[in-house]
Design a protein around this motif. Structure first.
Motif, PDB file in Angstrom:
ATOM      1  N   LEU A  20     -11.901 -82.736   0.219  1.00 57.06           N
ATOM      2  CA  LEU A  20     -12.122 -80.885  -0.034  1.00 57.06           C
ATOM      3  C   LEU A  20     -12.361 -79.946   0.538  1.00 57.06           C
ATOM      4  O   LEU A  20     -13.521 -79.602   1.070  1.00 57.06           O
ATOM      5  CB  LEU A  20     -12.471 -81.346  -1.426  1.00 57.06           C
ATOM      6  CG  LEU A  20     -12.525 -80.253  -2.606  1.00 57.06           C
ATOM      7  CD1 LEU A  20     -11.347 -79.174  -2.793  1.00 57.06           C
ATOM      8  CD2 LEU A  20     -13.639 -80.782  -3.824  1.00 57.06           C
ATOM      9  N   LYS A  21     -11.511 -79.703   1.535  1.00 58.71           N
ATOM     10  CA  LYS A  21     -12.238 -77.452   2.197  1.00 58.71           C
ATOM     11  C   LYS A  21     -11.481 -76.698   1.518  1.00 58.71           C
ATOM     12  O   LYS A  21     -12.905 -75.431   2.240  1.00 58.71           O
ATOM     13  CB  LYS A  21     -10.988 -77.706   3.432  1.00 58.71           C
ATOM     14  CG  LYS A  21     -11.406 -79.502   4.111  1.00 58.71           C
ATOM     15  CD  LYS A  21     -10.405 -78.977   5.442  1.00 58.71           C
ATOM     16  CE  LYS A  21     -10.550 -80.231   6.589  1.00 58.71           C
ATOM     17  NZ  LYS A  21      -9.526 -80.761   7.808  1.00 58.71           N
ATOM     18  N   ALA A  70      -8.641 -86.469  -9.713  1.00 63.03           N
ATOM     19  CA  ALA A  70      -8.090 -86.528  -8.430  1.00 63.03           C
ATOM     20  C   ALA A  70      -9.056 -86.505  -7.822  1.00 63.03           C
ATOM     21  O   ALA A  70     -10.039 -86.510  -6.280  1.00 63.03           O
ATOM     22  CB  ALA A  70      -7.151 -85.986  -7.765  1.00 63.03           C
ATOM     23  N   LEU A  71      -9.431 -84.184  -7.684  1.00 66.33           N
ATOM     24  CA  LEU A  71     -10.308 -83.503  -6.638  1.00 66.33           C
ATOM     25  C   LEU A  71     -11.470 -83.897  -7.611  1.00 66.33           C
ATOM     26  O   LEU A  71     -13.010 -83.262  -6.773  1.00 66.33           O
ATOM     27  CB  LEU A  71      -9.514 -81.996  -6.446  1.00 66.33           C
ATOM     28  CG  LEU A  71      -8.356 -82.567  -5.847  1.00 66.33           C
ATOM     29  CD1 LEU A  71      -8.171 -80.818  -6.369  1.00 66.33           C
ATOM     30  CD2 LEU A  71      -8.369 -83.144  -4.959  1.00 66.33           C
ATOM     31  N   GLU A  72     -11.869 -83.851  -9.022  1.00 66.73           N
ATOM     32  CA  GLU A  72     -13.224 -83.409  -9.301  1.00 66.73           C
ATOM     33  C   GLU A  72     -14.542 -84.215  -8.783  1.00 66.73           C
ATOM     34  O   GLU A  72     -15.652 -83.678  -8.532  1.00 66.73           O
ATOM     35  CB  GLU A  72     -13.174 -82.794 -10.348  1.00 66.73           C
ATOM     36  CG  GLU A  72     -14.081 -81.857 -11.407  1.00 66.73           C
ATOM     37  CD  GLU A  72     -15.858 -83.212 -11.984  1.00 66.73           C
ATOM     38  OE1 GLU A  72     -16.627 -82.913 -11.611  1.00 66.73           O
ATOM     39  OE2 GLU A  72     -15.365 -84.368 -11.689  1.00 66.73           O
ATOM     40  N   ASP A 115     -19.181 -76.585  -6.757  1.00 64.22           N
ATOM     41  CA  ASP A 115     -18.550 -74.952  -6.665  1.00 64.22           C
ATOM     42  C   ASP A 115     -17.118 -75.204  -5.743  1.00 64.22           C
ATOM     43  O   ASP A 115     -16.820 -74.021  -4.991  1.00 64.22           O
ATOM     44  CB  ASP A 115     -19.356 -74.361  -5.791  1.00 64.22           C
ATOM     45  CG  ASP A 115     -20.063 -75.321  -3.981  1.00 64.22           C
ATOM     46  OD1 ASP A 115     -18.694 -76.606  -4.065  1.00 64.22           O
ATOM     47  OD2 ASP A 115     -20.505 -74.507  -2.907  1.00 64.22           O
ATOM     48  N   LYS A 116     -15.769 -76.110  -5.680  1.00 64.17           N
ATOM     49  CA  LYS A 116     -15.109 -75.344  -5.615  1.00 64.17           C
ATOM     50  C   LYS A 116     -13.467 -76.461  -6.351  1.00 64.17           C
ATOM     51  O   LYS A 116     -12.757 -76.183  -6.373  1.00 64.17           O
ATOM     52  CB  LYS A 116     -15.106 -76.905  -3.765  1.00 64.17           C
ATOM     53  CG  LYS A 116     -15.466 -76.013  -2.971  1.00 64.17           C
ATOM     54  CD  LYS A 116     -15.473 -76.603  -1.759  1.00 64.17           C
ATOM     55  CE  LYS A 116     -15.505 -76.332  -0.434  1.00 64.17           C
ATOM     56  NZ  LYS A 116     -17.323 -76.235  -0.326  1.00 64.17           N
ATOM     57  N   VAL A 117     -14.085 -76.643  -7.332  1.00 62.23           N
ATOM     58  CA  VAL A 117     -12.640 -77.948  -8.067  1.00 62.23           C
ATOM     59  C   VAL A 117     -13.661 -77.098  -9.730  1.00 62.23           C
ATOM     60  O   VAL A 117     -14.564 -76.859 -10.446  1.00 62.23           O
ATOM     61  CB  VAL A 117     -12.631 -79.030  -8.004  1.00 62.23           C
ATOM     62  CG1 VAL A 117     -11.421 -79.431  -9.299  1.00 62.23           C
ATOM     63  CG2 VAL A 117     -12.412 -79.174  -7.112  1.00 62.23           C
ATOM     64  N   TYR A 118     -11.852 -76.095  -9.776  1.00 61.42           N
ATOM     65  CA  TYR A 118     -12.333 -75.428 -11.259  1.00 61.42           C
ATOM     66  C   TYR A 118     -11.312 -75.895 -12.271  1.00 61.42           C
ATOM     67  O   TYR A 118     -10.139 -76.010 -11.229  1.00 61.42           O
ATOM     68  CB  TYR A 118     -12.455 -73.559 -11.230  1.00 61.42           C
ATOM     69  CG  TYR A 118     -13.753 -73.275 -10.463  1.00 61.42           C
ATOM     70  CD1 TYR A 118     -15.071 -72.423 -11.121  1.00 61.42           C
ATOM     71  CD2 TYR A 118     -13.827 -73.383  -9.000  1.00 61.42           C
ATOM     72  CE1 TYR A 118     -16.095 -72.360 -10.606  1.00 61.42           C
ATOM     73  CE2 TYR A 118     -15.374 -72.954  -8.422  1.00 61.42           C
ATOM     74  CZ  TYR A 118     -15.959 -72.445  -9.392  1.00 61.42           C
ATOM     75  OH  TYR A 118     -17.395 -71.729  -8.478  1.00 61.42           O
ATOM     76  N   TYR A 122     -13.697 -65.485  -3.818  1.00 60.91           N
ATOM     77  CA  TYR A 122     -13.766 -66.251  -2.703  1.00 60.91           C
ATOM     78  C   TYR A 122     -13.068 -65.237  -1.795  1.00 60.91           C
ATOM     79  O   TYR A 122     -13.048 -65.741   0.042  1.00 60.91           O
ATOM     80  CB  TYR A 122     -12.565 -67.225  -3.203  1.00 60.91           C
ATOM     81  CG  TYR A 122     -13.724 -68.469  -3.710  1.00 60.91           C
ATOM     82  CD1 TYR A 122     -14.603 -69.330  -2.722  1.00 60.91           C
ATOM     83  CD2 TYR A 122     -13.493 -68.371  -4.788  1.00 60.91           C
ATOM     84  CE1 TYR A 122     -15.803 -70.395  -3.376  1.00 60.91           C
ATOM     85  CE2 TYR A 122     -14.429 -69.717  -5.764  1.00 60.91           C
ATOM     86  CZ  TYR A 122     -15.653 -70.116  -4.498  1.00 60.91           C
ATOM     87  OH  TYR A 122     -15.960 -70.954  -5.307  1.00 60.91           O
ATOM     88  N   LEU A 123     -12.003 -63.872  -2.142  1.00 64.28           N
ATOM     89  CA  LEU A 123     -11.196 -63.407  -0.883  1.00 64.28           C
ATOM     90  C   LEU A 123     -12.368 -62.122   0.203  1.00 64.28           C
ATOM     91  O   LEU A 123     -12.013 -61.195   0.520  1.00 64.28           O
ATOM     92  CB  LEU A 123     -10.106 -62.815  -1.615  1.00 64.28           C
ATOM     93  CG  LEU A 123      -9.149 -63.948  -1.469  1.00 64.28           C
ATOM     94  CD1 LEU A 123      -8.516 -63.672  -2.271  1.00 64.28           C
ATOM     95  CD2 LEU A 123      -8.765 -64.885  -0.590  1.00 64.28           C
TER      96      LEU A 123
END
Length: 640
Positions: A303-304, A328-330, A337-340, A383-384
């Protein structure tokens, strides 16, 4: 001598006079053309600059890309969408307007967020579609699988596109986000396999993830017939210019007349299309579907990139995918701080449209606007642009009380509260007493249960007929003798669910194959003072279908033993709802959902796509409603 001199003088004068009065040479056809050979459109008054570039990929194929840069942009992030739906039309059809918000008021553009955020907007045609070169494959499998013989896929193409953008857009800050809905949600997931360093965030909305388990092509093995027209129009021509022909106003009548899905496809020429051949060759959840399911693909990757998965609770097209990827990602998000995840009260893609209602169901607010302003906008800006953000890991809308919730995880509770199907067509939280009993009905493939009241019109986003069908009043089905309807007593206190209801249906069929459709429904009071038209409304909360041949294995179908009670267990879609006091909880059970799903012949055949007319037969269906094997639904009940 005088006469001799005078004659030449007069002759020369005549020539001079004649030359002065001679007509100009005749004009050519090109001279008469009032359209200039080259033309430059005026951009006077425009608030953005429009660039069109064919960006080369690593194999030399060029992809048509439209770039919209706000006037005066400096250090602006890039928002990218990759699409098979025509980059030109999604960006104002080549510049019909000089206003950026108007140009972006098309499919897949959250124009208010994009414009107010000052983003550079980039939309690109995927390979083989509209202005892009190359071959076209539907949702191309990763290039390192045996299902893709090329060296490229939507991950590599995104990488190459981002690399070009950050090197050739001096107005940008070098940070890129990708977002998109449906197919474009799929293309927003693929870059996560091998992300470019400049990719800082992804927002896949209603993504196509697993075409067999519960998105576009199948649900638990039952084939979604309306996907055939999509497959044809998407693949037959690069610009979708060859329509799927239909001579029926009522698609129920059409599919009933034309036969099994394979025969429908043959009559319409679909058997020429490569992807269709894959569909009919892989009717079970075999290696093909498993290898291309994006939740399974991404589960194998580190997870990047931060990602927000957007799920519509009444998504009529891709209701499975977003939460499958979340599951799958959580677990990989150890720092949280990466999967919402967002769960909104919407149809497919409604998060960028008006969100005040879904069909007859009113929310009392513009839920889509609220989400874009309070969740999507700050998420992207964080993030941007490095802006502060106060977005919860899970943002979920709770219908019934119609409120947004900020949560730390999803689901809120396991499915462990049993709602039993009981004798006398009752439903309740206590088991029935006495010996085993069944509730019975006859399922006849010649008279399948319609999924919406007839006529079933051709799919369109122009009204609620298709977009809001998952909220359609279910009284049309309850009135049929081949639909079992179990209803609870009037509730005296609220029942709140937050997660996936899980069906445990114990049933038998006199056939050797069968479909089972189970619906969890909120029944409104007989009179609703503020909304009299909602009196008695049967509001579906979660519904799905399961093809019986996959009872033991999704990849290895087997005939059902006739007249033997067996358990069928499957999850319904996610639900976030309060059954309020004064309402009742209803469960409906049936064996067809037509013509959205193809008919099960109820006689086991190797491949239902090619079932013959004489394979279709009536069957007696018996659902166990008391005794040790009483049928029930596990509800994910949470404290009120």
């Amino acid at each position: 001598m005088g006469k001799l001199l005078r004659a030449p003088l007069l002759a020369g004068l005549a020539v001079l006079l004649t030359g002065a009065q001679a007509p100009a040479p005749a004009q050519t056809a090109q001279d008469a053309n009032e359209r200039p050979a080259t033309l430059q459109q005026s951009t006077y008054g425009w608030n953005y600059t429009r660039r069109v570039v064919d960006i080369p990929m690593r194999d030399g194929v060029k992809l048509h890309t439209v770039i919209l840069i706000p006037k005066g942009a400096k250090d602006a992030p890039i928002l990218l969408t990759r699409t098979p739906y025509d980059a030109e039309s999604m960006t104002g059809e080549g510049g019909k307007t000089g206003d950026l918000a108007t140009a972006l008021h098309e499919y897949d553009n959250a124009d208010d967020v994009i414009v107010e955020g000052g983003y550079i907007r980039v939309v690109q045609d995927v390979r083989g579609k509209y202005g892009s070169e190359g071959i076209y494959m539907m949702n191309p499998p990763p290039h390192d699988t045996k299902w893709n013989p090329t060296r490229t896929d939507d991950s590599t193409d995104t990488y190459d596109t981002i690399d070009w953008l950050v090197k050739n857009l001096p107005q940008s800050n070098g940070k890129v986000g990708i977002l998109g809905i449906s197919y474009d949600g799929f293309t927003s997931l693929m870059p996560l396999i091998d992300p470019h360093p400049a990719l800082k965030v992804a927002v896949p909305m209603n993504p196509m993830v697993d075409g067999w388990r519960g998105d576009d092509w199948f649900h638990n093995g039952a084939f979604r017939q309306n996907g055939m027209s999509y497959i044809w129009e998407q693949i037959a021509k690069p610009d979708n210019s060859l329509p799927w022909t239909n001579n029926y106003y009522d698609e129920y009548e059409q599919y009933l007349a034309e036969g099994a899905a394979g025969e429908v496809a043959r009559k319409h020429g679909l058997d020429q299309i490569g992807f269709w051949k894959k569909v009919i060759e892989h009717p079970a959840y075999d290696e093909f579907w498993q290898d291309v399911a994006m939740d399974r693909v991404l589960a194998k990757q580190p997870l990047k990139v931060p990602v927000m998965l957007v799920d519509s609770l009444w998504d009529q097209e891709d209701i499975y995918g977003a939460t499958a990827v979340y599951r799958a990602l959580e677990p990989k998000d150890t720092d949280n701080d990466k999967v919402y995840l967002t769960l909104g009260p919407w149809y497919h893609g409604q998060e960028i449209d008006d969100g005040t209602h879904l069909g007859a169901i009113q929310w009392g607010q513009d839920t889509a606007k609220w989400w874009r302003m309070h969740v999507l906008a700050p998420f992207l800006a964080h993030y941007l642009k490095g802006a502060p953000m106060d977005v919860a890991p899970v943002t979920a809308f709770r219908s019934g009380t119609n409120e947004w919730l900020r949560l730390g995880h999803w689901p809120q509770a396991p499915s462990d509260t049993k709602l039993y199907l009981k004798p006398g067509m009752k439903a309740g939280f206590d088991r029935a007493t006495g010996g085993e009993q069944t509730a019975d009905y006859i399922s006849d493939p010649a008279h399948p249960v319609p999924y919406v009241p007839r006529p079933d019109r051709v799919l369109s986003y122009d009204d609620d007929h298709w977009t809001a069908w998952l909220t359609t009043d279910q009284r049309h089905a309850a009135a049929r003798t081949d639909v079992l309807t179990f209803t609870s007593d009037v509730l005296t206190k609220p029942v709140t669910i937050a997660g996936r209801p899980v069906v445990h249906l114990n049933a038998s069929t006199s056939g050797s194959d069968s479909d089972w459709v189970v619906k969890l429904i909120d029944v409104y009071p007989s009179m609703v003072g503020t909304e009299p038209e909602m009196g008695g409304y049967q509001f579906p909360i979660a519904m799905d279908i399961f093809r019986g041949r996959y009872r033991e294995s999704l990849s290895d179908p087997k005939p059902i033993t006739p007249d033997k009670p067996l358990e069928y267990s499957f999850a319904l879609p996610q639900a976030s709802h309060v059954f309020r006091p004064g309402h009742r909880i209803m469960v409906q059970v049936q064996s067809s959902w037509f013509p959205l799903y193809d008919r099960n012949p109820q006689k086991y055949v190797k491949n239902i796509f090619f079932a013959r007319p004489d394979d279709f037969q009536k069957a007696t269906q018996k659902v166990t409603v008391s005794g040790d094997n009483e049928s029930y639904i596990d509800l994910p009940v949470v404290a009120n």
